[in-house]
Design a protein around this motif. Structure first.
Motif, PDB file in Angstrom:
ATOM      1  N   SER A  60       0.830  -1.211   0.000  1.00  0.00           N
ATOM      2  CA  SER A  60       0.000   0.000   0.000  1.00  0.00           C
ATOM      3  C   SER A  60       0.863   1.259   0.000  1.00  0.00           C
ATOM      4  N   LYS A  61       2.018   1.192   0.636  1.00  0.00           N
ATOM      5  CA  LYS A  61       2.928   2.336   0.659  1.00  0.00           C
ATOM      6  C   LYS A  61       3.426   2.649  -0.751  1.00  0.00           C
ATOM      7  N   TYR A  62       3.835   1.604  -1.490  1.00  0.00           N
ATOM      8  CA  TYR A  62       4.298   1.810  -2.862  1.00  0.00           C
ATOM      9  C   TYR A  62       3.174   2.328  -3.753  1.00  0.00           C
ATOM     10  N   GLU A  63       1.969   1.767  -3.587  1.00  0.00           N
ATOM     11  CA  GLU A  63       0.848   2.201  -4.416  1.00  0.00           C
ATOM     12  C   GLU A  63       0.460   3.639  -4.113  1.00  0.00           C
ATOM     13  N   SER A  64       0.553   4.064  -2.864  1.00  0.00           N
ATOM     14  CA  SER A  64       0.207   5.447  -2.517  1.00  0.00           C
ATOM     15  C   SER A  64       1.246   6.439  -3.049  1.00  0.00           C
ATOM     16  N   GLN A  65       2.459   5.987  -3.310  1.00  0.00           N
ATOM     17  CA  GLN A  65       3.493   6.851  -3.866  1.00  0.00           C
ATOM     18  C   GLN A  65       3.443   6.880  -5.382  1.00  0.00           C
ATOM     19  N   GLY A  66       2.520   6.129  -5.971  1.00  0.00           N
ATOM     20  CA  GLY A  66       2.368   6.151  -7.421  1.00  0.00           C
ATOM     21  C   GLY A  66       3.092   5.035  -8.147  1.00  0.00           C
ATOM     22  N   TYR A  68       3.446   0.985  -9.370  1.00  0.00           N
ATOM     23  CA  TYR A  68       2.606  -0.165  -9.683  1.00  0.00           C
ATOM     24  C   TYR A  68       3.496  -1.314 -10.122  1.00  0.00           C
ATOM     25  N   ALA A  69       2.954  -2.519 -10.010  1.00  0.00           N
ATOM     26  CA  ALA A  69       3.717  -3.703 -10.406  1.00  0.00           C
ATOM     27  C   ALA A  69       3.649  -3.845 -11.917  1.00  0.00           C
ATOM     28  N   ALA A  70       4.811  -3.801 -12.571  1.00  0.00           N
ATOM     29  CA  ALA A  70       4.867  -3.915 -14.029  1.00  0.00           C
ATOM     30  C   ALA A  70       5.721  -5.132 -14.393  1.00  0.00           C
ATOM     31  N   LEU A  71       5.355  -5.768 -15.476  1.00  0.00           N
ATOM     32  CA  LEU A  71       6.132  -6.901 -15.977  1.00  0.00           C
ATOM     33  C   LEU A  71       7.043  -6.439 -17.094  1.00  0.00           C
ATOM     34  N   GLN A  72       8.305  -6.836 -17.002  1.00  0.00           N
ATOM     35  CA  GLN A  72       9.235  -6.519 -18.079  1.00  0.00           C
ATOM     36  C   GLN A  72       9.101  -7.575 -19.167  1.00  0.00           C
ATOM     37  N   GLU A  73       9.787  -7.351 -20.274  1.00  0.00           N
ATOM     38  CA  GLU A  73       9.675  -8.276 -21.396  1.00  0.00           C
ATOM     39  C   GLU A  73      10.241  -9.656 -21.088  1.00  0.00           C
ATOM     40  N   ASP A  74      11.196  -9.738 -20.169  1.00  0.00           N
ATOM     41  CA  ASP A  74      11.762 -11.043 -19.810  1.00  0.00           C
ATOM     42  C   ASP A  74      10.945 -11.763 -18.737  1.00  0.00           C
ATOM     43  N   GLY A  75       9.852 -11.163 -18.274  1.00  0.00           N
ATOM     44  CA  GLY A  75       8.950 -11.805 -17.336  1.00  0.00           C
ATOM     45  C   GLY A  75       9.175 -11.446 -15.880  1.00  0.00           C
ATOM     46  N   THR A  76      10.161 -10.623 -15.576  1.00  0.00           N
ATOM     47  CA  THR A  76      10.391 -10.227 -14.194  1.00  0.00           C
ATOM     48  C   THR A  76       9.437  -9.095 -13.812  1.00  0.00           C
ATOM     49  N   GLU A  77       9.117  -9.043 -12.534  1.00  0.00           N
ATOM     50  CA  GLU A  77       8.205  -8.026 -12.024  1.00  0.00           C
ATOM     51  C   GLU A  77       9.013  -6.923 -11.357  1.00  0.00           C
ATOM     52  N   VAL A  78       8.724  -5.684 -11.698  1.00  0.00           N
ATOM     53  CA  VAL A  78       9.384  -4.525 -11.095  1.00  0.00           C
ATOM     54  C   VAL A  78       8.320  -3.511 -10.716  1.00  0.00           C
ATOM     55  N   TYR A  79       8.653  -2.653  -9.775  1.00  0.00           N
ATOM     56  CA  TYR A  79       7.756  -1.551  -9.427  1.00  0.00           C
ATOM     57  C   TYR A  79       8.202  -0.329 -10.217  1.00  0.00           C
ATOM     58  N   ALA A  80       7.281   0.202 -11.012  1.00  0.00           N
ATOM     59  CA  ALA A  80       7.576   1.358 -11.853  1.00  0.00           C
ATOM     60  C   ALA A  80       6.700   2.518 -11.416  1.00  0.00           C
ATOM     61  N   LYS A  81       7.230   3.720 -11.568  1.00  0.00           N
ATOM     62  CA  LYS A  81       6.487   4.929 -11.228  1.00  0.00           C
ATOM     63  C   LYS A  81       5.473   5.204 -12.325  1.00  0.00           C
ATOM     64  N   ARG A  82       4.244   5.552 -11.939  1.00  0.00           N
ATOM     65  CA  ARG A  82       3.225   5.886 -12.919  1.00  0.00           C
ATOM     66  C   ARG A  82       3.618   7.182 -13.635  1.00  0.00           C
ATOM     67  N   ARG A  83       3.456   7.178 -14.934  1.00  0.00           N
ATOM     68  CA  ARG A  83       3.783   8.360 -15.718  1.00  0.00           C
ATOM     69  C   ARG A  83       2.564   8.769 -16.539  1.00  0.00           C
ATOM     70  N   SER A  84       2.391  10.017 -16.665  1.00  0.00           N
ATOM     71  CA  SER A  84       1.278  10.529 -17.459  1.00  0.00           C
ATOM     72  C   SER A  84       1.697  10.648 -18.912  1.00  0.00           C
ATOM     73  N   LYS A  85       0.764  10.498 -19.810  1.00  0.00           N
ATOM     74  CA  LYS A  85       1.073  10.681 -21.229  1.00  0.00           C
ATOM     75  C   LYS A  85       1.435  12.133 -21.514  1.00  0.00           C
ATOM     76  N   TRP A  86       1.034  13.032 -20.639  1.00  0.00           N
ATOM     77  CA  TRP A  86       1.232  14.471 -20.869  1.00  0.00           C
ATOM     78  C   TRP A  86       2.575  14.954 -20.355  1.00  0.00           C
ATOM     79  N   ASP A  87       3.328  14.126 -19.656  1.00  0.00           N
ATOM     80  CA  ASP A  87       4.640  14.570 -19.157  1.00  0.00           C
ATOM     81  C   ASP A  87       5.688  14.532 -20.213  1.00  0.00           C
TER      82      ASP A  87
END
Length: 87
Positions: A60-66, A68-87
């Motif tokens: 919940s701490k990571y999710e509140s900071q923006g 999310y759990a993202a999967l890389q192309e090799d199948g590993t899971e990393v936490y990535a910062k949410r980015r807006s299309k407008w940035d």
């Protein structure tokens, strides 16, 4: 022909503890012969609950900071910062 009577009268609920087995079998399958210990069970439940609570808190701490759990192309899971299309 003599039938040997067991020295021990079996009682309902004794289960496998009442059977004659070898010492090796008892050593390998210790949990079948150990009596339940409420103190150890309580400590284990408290520890398990604490670990689950900590994992939920960190997620919940990571999710509140923006993040999310993202999967890389090799199948590993990393936490990535949410980015807006407008940035």
């Amino acid at each position: 022909m003599s039938d040997k009577q067991p020295d021990h009268k079996y009682q309902p609920g004794e289960g496998i503890r009442s059977m004659r087995t070898t010492g090796v079998f008892r050593a390998v399958n210790f949990e079948l012969y150990a009596k339940p210990n409420i103190v150890v069970m309580t400590l284990g439940l408290i520890g398990f609950g604490t670990v689950l609570g900590y994992i939920a808190y960190m997620r919940s701490k990571y999710e509140s900071q923006g993040y999310y759990a993202a999967l890389q192309e090799d199948g590993t899971e990393v936490y990535a910062k949410r980015r807006s299309k407008w940035d």
